[in-house]
Design a protein around this motif. Sequence first.
Motif, PDB file in Angstrom:
ATOM      1  N   ILE A 457      15.550  26.232 -14.150  1.00  0.00           N
ATOM      2  CA  ILE A 457      16.655  25.276 -14.300  1.00  0.00           C
ATOM      3  C   ILE A 457      17.177  24.854 -12.933  1.00  0.00           C
ATOM      4  N   ALA A 458      17.289  25.830 -12.028  1.00  0.00           N
ATOM      5  CA  ALA A 458      17.794  25.494 -10.697  1.00  0.00           C
ATOM      6  C   ALA A 458      16.845  24.547  -9.967  1.00  0.00           C
ATOM      7  N   LEU A 462      17.568  20.785  -8.893  1.00  0.00           N
ATOM      8  CA  LEU A 462      17.422  20.325  -7.514  1.00  0.00           C
ATOM      9  C   LEU A 462      16.467  19.144  -7.424  1.00  0.00           C
ATOM     10  N   MET A 463      15.347  19.247  -8.163  1.00  0.00           N
ATOM     11  CA  MET A 463      14.403  18.122  -8.170  1.00  0.00           C
ATOM     12  C   MET A 463      15.030  16.886  -8.787  1.00  0.00           C
ATOM     13  N   HIS A 464      15.783  17.097  -9.869  1.00  0.00           N
ATOM     14  CA  HIS A 464      16.458  15.964 -10.503  1.00  0.00           C
ATOM     15  C   HIS A 464      17.460  15.328  -9.545  1.00  0.00           C
ATOM     16  N   ALA A 465      18.236  16.185  -8.882  1.00  0.00           N
ATOM     17  CA  ALA A 465      19.201  15.640  -7.932  1.00  0.00           C
ATOM     18  C   ALA A 465      18.507  14.923  -6.784  1.00  0.00           C
ATOM     19  N   ARG A 469      18.777  11.014  -5.942  1.00  0.00           N
ATOM     20  CA  ARG A 469      19.144  10.452  -4.638  1.00  0.00           C
ATOM     21  C   ARG A 469      18.081   9.486  -4.129  1.00  0.00           C
ATOM     22  N   VAL A 470      16.825   9.872  -4.280  1.00  0.00           N
ATOM     23  CA  VAL A 470      15.745   8.982  -3.838  1.00  0.00           C
ATOM     24  C   VAL A 470      15.737   7.697  -4.656  1.00  0.00           C
ATOM     25  N   ARG A 471      15.952   7.853  -5.977  1.00  0.00           N
ATOM     26  CA  ARG A 471      15.961   6.669  -6.827  1.00  0.00           C
ATOM     27  C   ARG A 471      17.114   5.721  -6.459  1.00  0.00           C
ATOM     28  N   LYS A 472      18.261   6.315  -6.195  1.00  0.00           N
ATOM     29  CA  LYS A 472      19.389   5.473  -5.792  1.00  0.00           C
ATOM     30  C   LYS A 472      19.114   4.807  -4.453  1.00  0.00           C
ATOM     31  N   ALA A 473      18.500   5.556  -3.531  1.00  0.00           N
ATOM     32  CA  ALA A 473      18.179   4.958  -2.235  1.00  0.00           C
ATOM     33  C   ALA A 473      17.178   3.819  -2.382  1.00  0.00           C
TER      34      ALA A 473
END
Length: 1066
Positions: A457-458, A462-465, A469-473
């Motif tokens: 889950i962690a 972390l990968m999701h976060a 972030r990459v997707r938003k960038a």
Amino acid sequence: MSDTLQCEDTLGTVLVQVQDDLRQLKQSLGRITINERGQTLDIQALDSAIRRTESGIRKRAEEYLKTVNKQLLILPSIEDLQKNTVQIPKCGYCEPERETLLRKPSLESVPDMRPKGDLAGASPGEKHKSALTMHLLNSPAHPKYRAIMHQRFGIPLPDSTPKKSTHSVTHHRVITGPTVDVTGSRHNLPRPERDTDAGIVTVLEKRIPSSVPDACSLHTLVKPTAASLHDREGSCLSRTGLTDWKSRCHKHLTWRKEPGPTRERIGRECMPTWTTKAPAPPPSATSKNSGFKSLMQGTNCLTPESTQNLPLFAPAAISKLTFTIKEGRTNPMAADFCRFKQHYCSCWGSVAYTLEALEKLLREFAVPLATVCGERLADLGPGRGIGWRRAPSVMCLLSVLGNREEVLDLMLRPGQRYKGQGGIDAAAIRIQSCWRRYLVRTTYLRHCRRKWAAGTIAISWLMHAQMRRVRKALQARRRRQLENYRNRAQHLAANWKLIQSSKRTIIHIPSLGFSQRQRVSLKEFDILQNIQISRLCDIRDENVEVIYVSPRCLGDDISHYYTSLLKLQGPTLSSPCIRRFTILTPDAVEYFPTHNMCLSTLLKYSPRTLKRIRNLIQGKEAYIVGGVAHVDDLAVADELGVPILGPEPSVAQLYSTKSGGRRIFAWAEVDVPPGQGDIYSLNQLHETLAQLITQNMDVQRWLFKMDSEHGGRGTAYCDVCHLSCYSWALQESRRHGPDLWRTEWAQELVLLRYLEEVPEWLAHHAQPAKSSCYPSWACFLKTFLRQGGVVEAYAPSDSWTCLTVDLLLEPGGEVTMLSCGDQLHGSCQLETIGSSVPQSSVCPGTLHAICMRVGRACLQRRIIGYVSLDLATFLNHRTSEQKVWALDLDLRYSDQMAMTQMLLITTGGRLNCRTCRLEVPVPITEKSSAQIAAKLPVANRYAVIGSHLFHTNLSMVYHSVFFKMCKAQGIGFDVKRRQGTVFTLYDSSKRCSLGMVTISEDLQGALVTFARNLSVIHQEISSPKMQGDTNFKDLIKGIEDVLQMTVQNKEEAVEDTNAKPTKLSH
């Protein structure tokens, strides 16, 4: 001193005898019960009295032992040997052993073997014999040592093979302690300091040779010395400590697996072996449970993992000293055991220890009867130098048994351990340990699962976060790129006329931004992107510089060819054009050779190529002309800081599909084939198709086109003649008439009948146009429903023609026709291989009006740049009028447009799409001032273009050889007359594809030249046994059909022309 010892020995004998009598009386009373006249004998009170008496006697015996052990014993001199007698203390021995020792002869019975008188008066022989005897006595390893000891001193040493020793110790007086001290020395126990100070030295420290079997063999010469008792924690010499240590040694009995062959392992297992476990401290009251648990663990190891691992024993030799152990106990009064004990009386301490361990093992496994080989049991005892800290293994203990196979089979039975001594406790401990292990293991596994789940889950979070972030960038970057694109597009639209009239740089990126699935399915994708290399011919405008980005590295032969081709300067070209074009290849081509990436993506990941392009366009007006729009086009344009002459990628993807093209045509109000778009389900397909067939009874074939495919790949067809109810439906439509048939109530019965038959009709008779892409209808239908598509009618005529028109939708809002031509088809009537320029199938005015309406509709939806429009024309058999249908709309730079640029630069002419004429300047034969001043005369020319010519045998011929072969066959271009044949080359390595343009004064001549060139090339590079894979033959056949139609049209035109004067004369 001797008298005192004799009295003390008599007292010890009496005390031991009293203890034995009390113990026998106690056992007898336990079996007697008296009940007479209501009176009951109080046995418990009598038992308590006996216990008190026994306790007092034991206390007095311990005090006696202390007194005796504290005395310092010194071996008496030889002179006092006859006067003194020595008896061994009875402490520490069992009853049979004590009786045996008491039966030993006293010191008085030992003959005095010392020499009488002085040897000085003896004869030389006697002196030599006496010296030899003394020498042998000082050499215990000598074979005659035992005989001399027995002859001179009466000491019968045990029959054991002496070992060789390099140590020879000479001593006159031996100082020893009691037997327990010798046993204790084998434990390597620490010696008290007061004993050391008193000069007490053990037999081992006096370095008695190892050839002597045991120090106990000299028991007739041993006198007791004082030995202090140490604390329990510091010494193991106490009675309790020794017993606990023995039990502790037995707890560590384990299986021992020896490597090596079976025979060697059997030999080692049958020999006395000792475990090498570290010694444990003496057990305390709180450690009994843990000690018993370790005992259970040691005995539980008896069960092997499989029957193949069972030990093998050598056959037992016939033993003379055998005795039996019944139910884990030895009968001390048995004759065989007494004989065995008598034989090994000198080393009984080590034998008794091993026997006790064997009895304990047999009691634990409830072995009813075991036969013991005395010799092996004696050999199993611990030897000198090994010490008492090691316990014999289970297999060593079993090796001394005569019936070891039966005993081992019994011990290996499941649950046998729990039938013996302490079995209930062992079973309870085993059950508790298994249950605790299960609980702990379950808890541990649950903890591991939770830990793994928490880690997963962690990591997922972390990968999701990180992805978020990459997707938003990326989204922010793409929004910024889109805003920059729109800003530059506004600047381009505002200054378009100025840019067109001034010097400018065009960056051609012929990228095919298809979806990944389409790119992977396409063969030779890089060659397909390089087919538009003729864009280099844009330099025919003197104000234009071209930067062409090639999807693959071009060889020197291709570079030299296009350099020579562009040197052909027609009358309109007055300046050299060699320096006005640059061919670049992205750096990423070397890193992604097989990924089928579009050219824009490759250029995006090529920083050196982008840097070079920036240097080339620095300070100049420039814009990008791409191919099929892709998101990476915006990234490249943003890196270079130049606008794109083309629509946004999202807009291009929306309207470049088949359904999007039909929406554009509907807004432009042009005729389209009967059909329906945006079909995504099977029920929708069946209902739409049934309704279309009912409404258009004259259509004989229906087409199914995927939205995202191109070039006839995603097209299938089905003929209505295979419908069983088609004849009946046709009769119904004729019975109602054309006007009445348009009503819904008249079509209701036919529609219901079609709905029933359409699914089966499609399943059996529908087939893809190109079976190489989609081998079956089921495969085609699956992709069709996933991507979406359209259903439309095939032209209801035997004679129909498709044409392609290229438009430029300028950012300023104007629509310009750049090229138009009739399509040439190969084996598949829905795949375009080439075209004839200019078109001659549709009236120029009608064609211009259709193109203008479609162009304005595109401009209203923010579509700019190059657009390709596909049309179909045929004669309506009812009204005899020409019909023009708009079929497809491609929002990209087409292959026909690129080949048209080559046609124009080689001929130096101009294509007038308003009149559909190719005007080429006529060469001047006589120069005069009047002719130079006047406008140059022009002549009409026709050209046939083939951009997708393919032949596998071309790879066997180099380009230089190919051109020499064509020259020998008369295939070439006449620069003066501006007609002939021109080729386009795409790659230097495989050389399987090429393009060809034939120019002639009329259309028939251009078609004939094109077909002849194909036939000659095929004959030159092929043999009867190696025809190769090619589309030359299909294209030749198509051209022959066009020629036949052209001849027929000319004859009809002549007949019409002759018929008009006849009508006028009448």
